[in-house]
Design a protein around this motif. Sequence first.
Motif, PDB file in Angstrom:
ATOM      1  N   MET A  77      21.012  37.617  33.809  1.00 37.55           N
ATOM      2  CA  MET A  77      20.097  37.619  34.965  1.00 37.55           C
ATOM      3  C   MET A  77      20.816  37.209  36.242  1.00 37.55           C
ATOM      4  O   MET A  77      21.700  36.367  36.242  1.00 37.55           O
ATOM      5  N   GLU A  78      20.377  37.803  37.336  1.00 39.18           N
ATOM      6  CA  GLU A  78      20.994  37.553  38.638  1.00 39.18           C
ATOM      7  C   GLU A  78      20.370  36.297  39.273  1.00 39.18           C
ATOM      8  O   GLU A  78      19.148  36.140  39.282  1.00 39.18           O
ATOM      9  N   ASN A  79      21.225  35.399  39.785  1.00 38.04           N
ATOM     10  CA  ASN A  79      20.710  34.245  40.523  1.00 38.04           C
ATOM     11  C   ASN A  79      20.387  34.663  41.953  1.00 38.04           C
ATOM     12  O   ASN A  79      21.264  35.164  42.649  1.00 38.04           O
ATOM     13  N   VAL A  80      19.147  34.453  42.375  1.00 37.53           N
ATOM     14  CA  VAL A  80      18.830  34.754  43.783  1.00 37.53           C
ATOM     15  C   VAL A  80      19.013  33.520  44.655  1.00 37.53           C
ATOM     16  O   VAL A  80      19.181  33.622  45.859  1.00 37.53           O
ATOM     17  N   VAL A  81      18.943  32.350  44.024  1.00 41.49           N
ATOM     18  CA  VAL A  81      19.169  31.089  44.731  1.00 41.49           C
ATOM     19  C   VAL A  81      20.187  30.293  43.927  1.00 41.49           C
ATOM     20  O   VAL A  81      20.065  30.157  42.717  1.00 41.49           O
ATOM     21  N   SER A  82      21.205  29.769  44.611  1.00 48.92           N
ATOM     22  CA  SER A  82      22.185  28.947  43.928  1.00 48.92           C
ATOM     23  C   SER A  82      22.636  27.817  44.866  1.00 48.92           C
ATOM     24  O   SER A  82      23.138  28.076  45.954  1.00 48.92           O
ATOM     25  N   LEU A  83      22.385  26.576  44.449  1.00 49.97           N
ATOM     26  CA  LEU A  83      22.820  25.420  45.228  1.00 49.97           C
ATOM     27  C   LEU A  83      23.858  24.665  44.408  1.00 49.97           C
ATOM     28  O   LEU A  83      23.630  24.389  43.219  1.00 49.97           O
ATOM     29  N   VAL A  84      25.009  24.373  45.018  1.00 47.76           N
ATOM     30  CA  VAL A  84      26.055  23.631  44.328  1.00 47.76           C
ATOM     31  C   VAL A  84      26.424  22.399  45.150  1.00 47.76           C
ATOM     32  O   VAL A  84      26.926  22.523  46.269  1.00 47.76           O
ATOM     33  N   ASP A  85      26.085  21.237  44.617  1.00 46.18           N
ATOM     34  CA  ASP A  85      26.442  19.964  45.220  1.00 46.18           C
ATOM     35  C   ASP A  85      26.090  19.895  46.717  1.00 46.18           C
ATOM     36  O   ASP A  85      26.898  19.522  47.550  1.00 46.18           O
ATOM     37  N   VAL A  86      24.860  20.259  47.022  1.00 50.07           N
ATOM     38  CA  VAL A  86      24.431  20.347  48.420  1.00 50.07           C
ATOM     39  C   VAL A  86      24.065  18.969  48.980  1.00 50.07           C
ATOM     40  O   VAL A  86      23.257  18.233  48.418  1.00 50.07           O
ATOM     41  N   VAL A  87      24.711  18.636  50.088  1.00 50.01           N
ATOM     42  CA  VAL A  87      24.433  17.405  50.819  1.00 50.01           C
ATOM     43  C   VAL A  87      23.876  17.799  52.185  1.00 50.01           C
ATOM     44  O   VAL A  87      24.391  18.715  52.827  1.00 50.01           O
ATOM     45  N   LYS A  88      22.778  17.137  52.582  1.00 57.71           N
ATOM     46  CA  LYS A  88      22.281  17.328  53.942  1.00 57.71           C
ATOM     47  C   LYS A  88      22.038  15.967  54.567  1.00 57.71           C
ATOM     48  O   LYS A  88      21.263  15.154  54.056  1.00 57.71           O
ATOM     49  N   THR A  89      22.755  15.703  55.635  1.00 52.24           N
ATOM     50  CA  THR A  89      22.643  14.428  56.328  1.00 52.24           C
ATOM     51  C   THR A  89      22.131  14.683  57.742  1.00 52.24           C
ATOM     52  O   THR A  89      22.665  15.530  58.452  1.00 52.24           O
ATOM     53  N   TYR A  90      21.045  13.999  58.101  1.00 53.97           N
ATOM     54  CA  TYR A  90      20.541  14.083  59.476  1.00 53.97           C
ATOM     55  C   TYR A  90      21.076  12.892  60.257  1.00 53.97           C
ATOM     56  O   TYR A  90      21.069  11.765  59.752  1.00 53.97           O
ATOM     57  N   ILE A  91      21.534  13.139  61.473  1.00 55.19           N
ATOM     58  CA  ILE A  91      21.984  12.039  62.326  1.00 55.19           C
ATOM     59  C   ILE A  91      20.837  11.666  63.260  1.00 55.19           C
ATOM     60  O   ILE A  91      20.310  12.507  63.984  1.00 55.19           O
ATOM     61  N   MET A  92      20.430  10.382  63.199  1.00 52.13           N
ATOM     62  CA  MET A  92      19.350   9.889  64.055  1.00 52.13           C
ATOM     63  C   MET A  92      19.902   8.729  64.877  1.00 52.13           C
ATOM     64  O   MET A  92      19.873   7.584  64.423  1.00 52.13           O
ATOM     65  N   GLY A  93      20.420   9.015  66.070  1.00 58.28           N
ATOM     66  CA  GLY A  93      21.053   7.950  66.849  1.00 58.28           C
ATOM     67  C   GLY A  93      22.250   7.402  66.099  1.00 58.28           C
ATOM     68  O   GLY A  93      23.182   8.142  65.784  1.00 58.28           O
ATOM     69  N   ASP A  94      22.215   6.106  65.763  1.00 60.96           N
ATOM     70  CA  ASP A  94      23.312   5.497  65.010  1.00 60.96           C
ATOM     71  C   ASP A  94      23.115   5.611  63.498  1.00 60.96           C
ATOM     72  O   ASP A  94      23.991   5.251  62.725  1.00 60.96           O
ATOM     73  N   ASN A  95      21.934   6.085  63.102  1.00 59.85           N
ATOM     74  CA  ASN A  95      21.629   6.141  61.670  1.00 59.85           C
ATOM     75  C   ASN A  95      21.898   7.513  61.061  1.00 59.85           C
ATOM     76  O   ASN A  95      21.738   8.529  61.719  1.00 59.85           O
ATOM     77  N   GLU A  96      22.300   7.481  59.792  1.00 63.57           N
ATOM     78  CA  GLU A  96      22.416   8.715  59.027  1.00 63.57           C
ATOM     79  C   GLU A  96      21.321   8.716  57.972  1.00 63.57           C
ATOM     80  O   GLU A  96      21.160   7.736  57.254  1.00 63.57           O
ATOM     81  N   VAL A  97      20.544   9.801  57.931  1.00 64.03           N
ATOM     82  CA  VAL A  97      19.557   9.945  56.872  1.00 64.03           C
ATOM     83  C   VAL A  97      20.093  10.953  55.872  1.00 64.03           C
ATOM     84  O   VAL A  97      20.306  12.117  56.200  1.00 64.03           O
ATOM     85  N   ARG A  98      20.334  10.486  54.645  1.00 60.85           N
ATOM     86  CA  ARG A  98      20.867  11.392  53.620  1.00 60.85           C
ATOM     87  C   ARG A  98      19.711  12.026  52.862  1.00 60.85           C
ATOM     88  O   ARG A  98      19.231  11.488  51.875  1.00 60.85           O
ATOM     89  N   ALA A  99      19.255  13.159  53.368  1.00 63.49           N
ATOM     90  CA  ALA A  99      18.061  13.803  52.805  1.00 63.49           C
ATOM     91  C   ALA A  99      18.354  14.480  51.471  1.00 63.49           C
ATOM     92  O   ALA A  99      17.505  14.479  50.573  1.00 63.49           O
ATOM     93  N   LEU A 100      19.540  15.079  51.313  1.00 64.83           N
ATOM     94  CA  LEU A 100      19.966  15.650  50.028  1.00 64.83           C
ATOM     95  C   LEU A 100      21.325  15.068  49.681  1.00 64.83           C
ATOM     96  O   LEU A 100      22.244  15.072  50.505  1.00 64.83           O
ATOM     97  N   ARG A 101      21.450  14.537  48.452  1.00 64.86           N
ATOM     98  CA  ARG A 101      22.666  13.816  48.060  1.00 64.86           C
ATOM     99  C   ARG A 101      23.386  14.493  46.903  1.00 64.86           C
ATOM    100  O   ARG A 101      23.619  13.863  45.877  1.00 64.86           O
ATOM    101  N   GLY A 102      23.692  15.759  47.049  1.00 68.69           N
ATOM    102  CA  GLY A 102      24.403  16.449  45.968  1.00 68.69           C
ATOM    103  C   GLY A 102      23.448  17.138  45.021  1.00 68.69           C
ATOM    104  O   GLY A 102      23.320  16.754  43.866  1.00 68.69           O
TER     105      GLY A 102
END
Length: 224
Positions: free
Chosen positions: A1-26
């Motif tokens: 079967m074909e993968n239509v969505v594939s996420l590999v070790d996805v990190v998403k960090t939002y920068i809020m002023g001096d703070n980092e919000v780690r919304a996705l951690r791998g």
Amino acid sequence: MENVVSLVDVVKTYIMGDNEVRALRGVSFDIEQGEFVSIMGPSGSGKSTCMNMIGCLDRPTSGIVKINGRETAKMNEKELSVLRNQTIGFVFQQYHLISSMNVIENVMLPLKYQKVEKSLRYERAEEVLEAVGLTERIHHKPNELSGGQKQRVAIARAMITKPKILLADEPTGALDSETGKQVMEMFRMINGEQNTTVIIVTHDPRIGESTKRCIRILDGQIVE
Ligand SMILES: Nc1ncnc2c1ncn2[C@@H]1O[C@H](COP(=O)(O)OP(=O)(O)O)[C@@H](O)[C@H]1O
Ligand SMILES: [Mg+2]
């Protein structure tokens, strides 16, 4: 079967002023063509961030996101918007219908952006509105409809471009539980009849458990 969505070790960090919000951690998972799957977790767990990655509305800080075989980090805004428009249909909690337009005008709109001729747009809109059981309501305005009917209009609008992936963020969040069940039935029917990959983002365990597979997310990580 074909993968239509594939996420590999996805990190998403939002920068809020001096703070980092780690919304996705791998975050890593694959979704195959034709799956009916939910992404479930409590408020703040990273569901919408995840949906933005899958929906090509945002790119990861690191890691790989592949949608329909294409890596989104390597694409520019124009390419992302083409991929989004051709591959993905969106459904939101608050419907996002245009109140000044009637039902069929709302549903035709995505084809207008694709420059499809008007008579063909109308014909296709009639078809998808019939599929969601709203033939009697095509000339009504959104504010003349119930919540469940509005969501069915939104589903018809998402389906009119025949997307490979239907992506819904809390689609039952504004509905009572009986109407929510009917809307979930609609997603199940679309998945079964058209082999559309359906991805439901939800905080509600009853919705999560009603899909064939449930990906659980907590604090930006997959837990199950
Ligand atoms: N644009 C943004 N800027 C900064 N922080 C954000 C942004 N979007 C989400 N977050 C933060 O990332 C985390 C995950 O949010 P979100 O993906 O919206 O979770 P969920 O949809 O599960 O409620 C939360 O801590 C949220 O406050
Ligand atoms: Mg959210």
